[in-house]
Design a protein around this motif. Structure first.
Motif, PDB file in Angstrom:
ATOM      1  N   ASP A 272      -6.634  -1.647   3.691  1.00  0.00           N
ATOM      2  CA  ASP A 272      -6.498  -0.339   3.704  1.00  0.00           C
ATOM      3  C   ASP A 272      -5.003  -0.144   4.411  1.00  0.00           C
ATOM      4  OD1 ASP A 272      -8.322   2.084   2.847  1.00  0.00           O
ATOM      5  OD2 ASP A 272      -9.665   0.339   3.747  1.00  0.00           O
ATOM      6  N   LEU A 273      -3.904   0.127   3.898  1.00  0.00           N
ATOM      7  CA  LEU A 273      -2.582   0.075   4.471  1.00  0.00           C
ATOM      8  C   LEU A 273      -1.916   1.246   4.646  1.00  0.00           C
ATOM      9  CD1 LEU A 273      -1.292  -2.645   1.932  1.00  0.00           C
ATOM     10  CD2 LEU A 273      -2.534  -2.925   4.059  1.00  0.00           C
ATOM     11  N   HIS A 274      -1.595   1.616   5.972  1.00  0.00           N
ATOM     12  CA  HIS A 274      -1.143   2.715   6.194  1.00  0.00           C
ATOM     13  C   HIS A 274       0.399   2.745   6.276  1.00  0.00           C
ATOM     14  CE1 HIS A 274      -5.001   4.430   7.499  1.00  0.00           C
ATOM     15  NE2 HIS A 274      -5.061   3.231   7.563  1.00  0.00           N
ATOM     16  N   VAL A 275       1.323   3.276   5.515  1.00  0.00           N
ATOM     17  CA  VAL A 275       2.878   3.074   5.610  1.00  0.00           C
ATOM     18  C   VAL A 275       3.455   4.428   5.760  1.00  0.00           C
ATOM     19  CG1 VAL A 275       2.476   1.128   3.917  1.00  0.00           C
ATOM     20  CG2 VAL A 275       2.796   3.414   3.011  1.00  0.00           C
ATOM     21  N   ILE A 276       4.800   4.281   6.255  1.00  0.00           N
ATOM     22  CA  ILE A 276       5.726   5.488   6.080  1.00  0.00           C
ATOM     23  C   ILE A 276       6.823   4.765   5.247  1.00  0.00           C
ATOM     24  CG2 ILE A 276       7.443   6.644   7.297  1.00  0.00           C
ATOM     25  CD1 ILE A 276       5.806   6.423   9.932  1.00  0.00           C
ATOM     26  N   VAL A 277       7.080   5.720   4.121  1.00  0.00           N
ATOM     27  CA  VAL A 277       7.938   5.377   3.049  1.00  0.00           C
ATOM     28  C   VAL A 277       9.317   6.190   3.394  1.00  0.00           C
ATOM     29  CG1 VAL A 277       6.148   5.394   1.529  1.00  0.00           C
ATOM     30  CG2 VAL A 277       7.505   7.602   1.550  1.00  0.00           C
ATOM     31  N   GLU A 278      10.467   5.582   2.656  1.00  0.00           N
ATOM     32  CA  GLU A 278      11.732   5.889   2.811  1.00  0.00           C
ATOM     33  C   GLU A 278      12.001   7.253   1.887  1.00  0.00           C
ATOM     34  OE1 GLU A 278      14.135   5.157   4.870  1.00  0.00           O
ATOM     35  OE2 GLU A 278      13.802   2.941   5.124  1.00  0.00           O
ATOM     36  N   TYR A 279      12.639   8.035   2.220  1.00  0.00           N
ATOM     37  CA  TYR A 279      12.901   9.465   1.668  1.00  0.00           C
ATOM     38  C   TYR A 279      13.366   9.355   0.135  1.00  0.00           C
ATOM     39  CZ  TYR A 279      15.269  14.025   0.677  1.00  0.00           C
ATOM     40  OH  TYR A 279      15.545  15.338   0.164  1.00  0.00           O
ATOM     41  N   GLU A 280      13.101  10.009  -0.751  1.00  0.00           N
ATOM     42  CA  GLU A 280      12.978   9.787  -2.140  1.00  0.00           C
ATOM     43  C   GLU A 280      12.491   8.788  -2.728  1.00  0.00           C
ATOM     44  OE1 GLU A 280      17.495  10.107  -3.006  1.00  0.00           O
ATOM     45  OE2 GLU A 280      17.414  12.311  -2.511  1.00  0.00           O
ATOM     46  N   THR A 281      11.505   7.843  -2.379  1.00  0.00           N
ATOM     47  CA  THR A 281      10.875   6.857  -2.758  1.00  0.00           C
ATOM     48  C   THR A 281       9.885   7.659  -3.898  1.00  0.00           C
ATOM     49  OG1 THR A 281      11.049   5.431  -0.896  1.00  0.00           O
ATOM     50  CG2 THR A 281       9.161   5.158  -2.492  1.00  0.00           C
ATOM     51  N   LYS A 282       9.814   6.771  -5.066  1.00  0.00           N
ATOM     52  CA  LYS A 282       8.720   7.543  -6.014  1.00  0.00           C
ATOM     53  C   LYS A 282       7.350   6.685  -5.311  1.00  0.00           C
ATOM     54  CE  LYS A 282      11.539   8.129  -9.838  1.00  0.00           C
ATOM     55  NZ  LYS A 282      12.966   8.009  -9.815  1.00  0.00           N
ATOM     56  N   ILE A 283       6.545   7.469  -4.616  1.00  0.00           N
ATOM     57  CA  ILE A 283       5.267   7.096  -4.171  1.00  0.00           C
ATOM     58  C   ILE A 283       4.500   6.450  -4.981  1.00  0.00           C
ATOM     59  CG2 ILE A 283       3.379   7.604  -2.870  1.00  0.00           C
ATOM     60  CD1 ILE A 283       5.395   9.666  -1.264  1.00  0.00           C
ATOM     61  N   PRO A 284       3.963   7.121  -6.104  1.00  0.00           N
ATOM     62  CA  PRO A 284       3.173   5.982  -7.125  1.00  0.00           C
ATOM     63  C   PRO A 284       3.476   4.877  -7.494  1.00  0.00           C
ATOM     64  CG  PRO A 284       3.313   8.442  -7.748  1.00  0.00           C
ATOM     65  CD  PRO A 284       4.455   8.372  -6.781  1.00  0.00           C
ATOM     66  N   HIS A 285       4.829   4.680  -7.730  1.00  0.00           N
ATOM     67  CA  HIS A 285       5.521   3.576  -8.259  1.00  0.00           C
ATOM     68  C   HIS A 285       5.418   2.613  -7.200  1.00  0.00           C
ATOM     69  CE1 HIS A 285       7.759   0.584 -10.286  1.00  0.00           C
ATOM     70  NE2 HIS A 285       8.726   0.550  -9.288  1.00  0.00           N
ATOM     71  N   LEU A 286       5.591   2.992  -5.908  1.00  0.00           N
ATOM     72  CA  LEU A 286       5.876   2.179  -4.833  1.00  0.00           C
ATOM     73  C   LEU A 286       4.434   1.439  -4.463  1.00  0.00           C
ATOM     74  CD1 LEU A 286       7.207   0.663  -2.518  1.00  0.00           C
ATOM     75  CD2 LEU A 286       6.775   2.904  -1.000  1.00  0.00           C
ATOM     76  N   ALA A 287       3.336   2.350  -4.624  1.00  0.00           N
ATOM     77  CA  ALA A 287       1.919   2.094  -4.077  1.00  0.00           C
ATOM     78  C   ALA A 287       1.423   0.892  -5.023  1.00  0.00           C
ATOM     79  CB  ALA A 287       1.040   3.318  -4.285  1.00  0.00           C
ATOM     80  N   TRP A 288       1.792   1.183  -6.461  1.00  0.00           N
ATOM     81  CA  TRP A 288       1.184   0.200  -7.412  1.00  0.00           C
ATOM     82  C   TRP A 288       2.064  -1.089  -7.145  1.00  0.00           C
ATOM     83  CZ3 TRP A 288       2.743   4.170 -11.386  1.00  0.00           C
ATOM     84  CH2 TRP A 288       1.745   4.829 -11.498  1.00  0.00           C
ATOM     85  N   GLU A 289       3.544  -1.049  -6.748  1.00  0.00           N
ATOM     86  CA  GLU A 289       4.105  -2.344  -6.278  1.00  0.00           C
ATOM     87  C   GLU A 289       3.447  -3.155  -5.212  1.00  0.00           C
ATOM     88  OE1 GLU A 289       8.480  -3.171  -4.639  1.00  0.00           O
ATOM     89  OE2 GLU A 289       8.325  -1.927  -6.401  1.00  0.00           O
TER      90      GLU A 289
END
Length: 118
Positions: free
Chosen positions: A66-83
């Motif tokens: 289980d990974l808890h992250v903060i993402v950069e603004y304008e990041t495509k979250i579903p794509h990032l999660a799969w990556e």
């Protein structure tokens, strides 16, 4: 956590380090976060925060992360999660020979441009 394939033992800190490296190489991740523990100076409590934002458990199918992250603004979250899921799974399975059953991504927030670190 034992590594039955090699007869050795893989330490939590070693797995957390592999996970941290894989996550932080993913474009769009600002940082891993431990939620409430971010506001507590863990060193004073004698707790190592090398795995901050990372929870590792094991079930019959393998490791569960289980990974808890903060993402950069304008990041495509579903794509990032799969990556992130693919990178973490490959890193862990290659380095430890342990099967990864699941990599769960929990987005805790979005880092806005110009926003200062606490």
């Amino acid at each position: 956590m034992s590594n039955d394939d090699q007869g050795g033992k893989i330490a939590y800190d070693d797995i957390a380090s592999l996970v941290n490296n894989a996550v932080m190489q993913s474009k769009g991740v600002y940082k891993l976060t431990g939620g409430l523990t971010d506001s507590i100076p863990l060193g004073l409590l004698g707790i190592d925060n090398a795995g901050k934002g990372i929870k590792i458990s094991k079930n019959d199918d393998g490791l569960v992360l289980d990974l808890h992250v903060i993402v950069e603004y304008e990041t495509k979250i579903p794509h990032l999660a799969w990556e992130i899921q693919a990178a973490v799974k490959e890193s862990i399975e290659t380095a430890t020979q342990q099967k990864v059953a699941a990599v769960n991504i929990h987005v805790q927030g979005v880092h806005l441009p110009g926003e200062e670190e606490d």
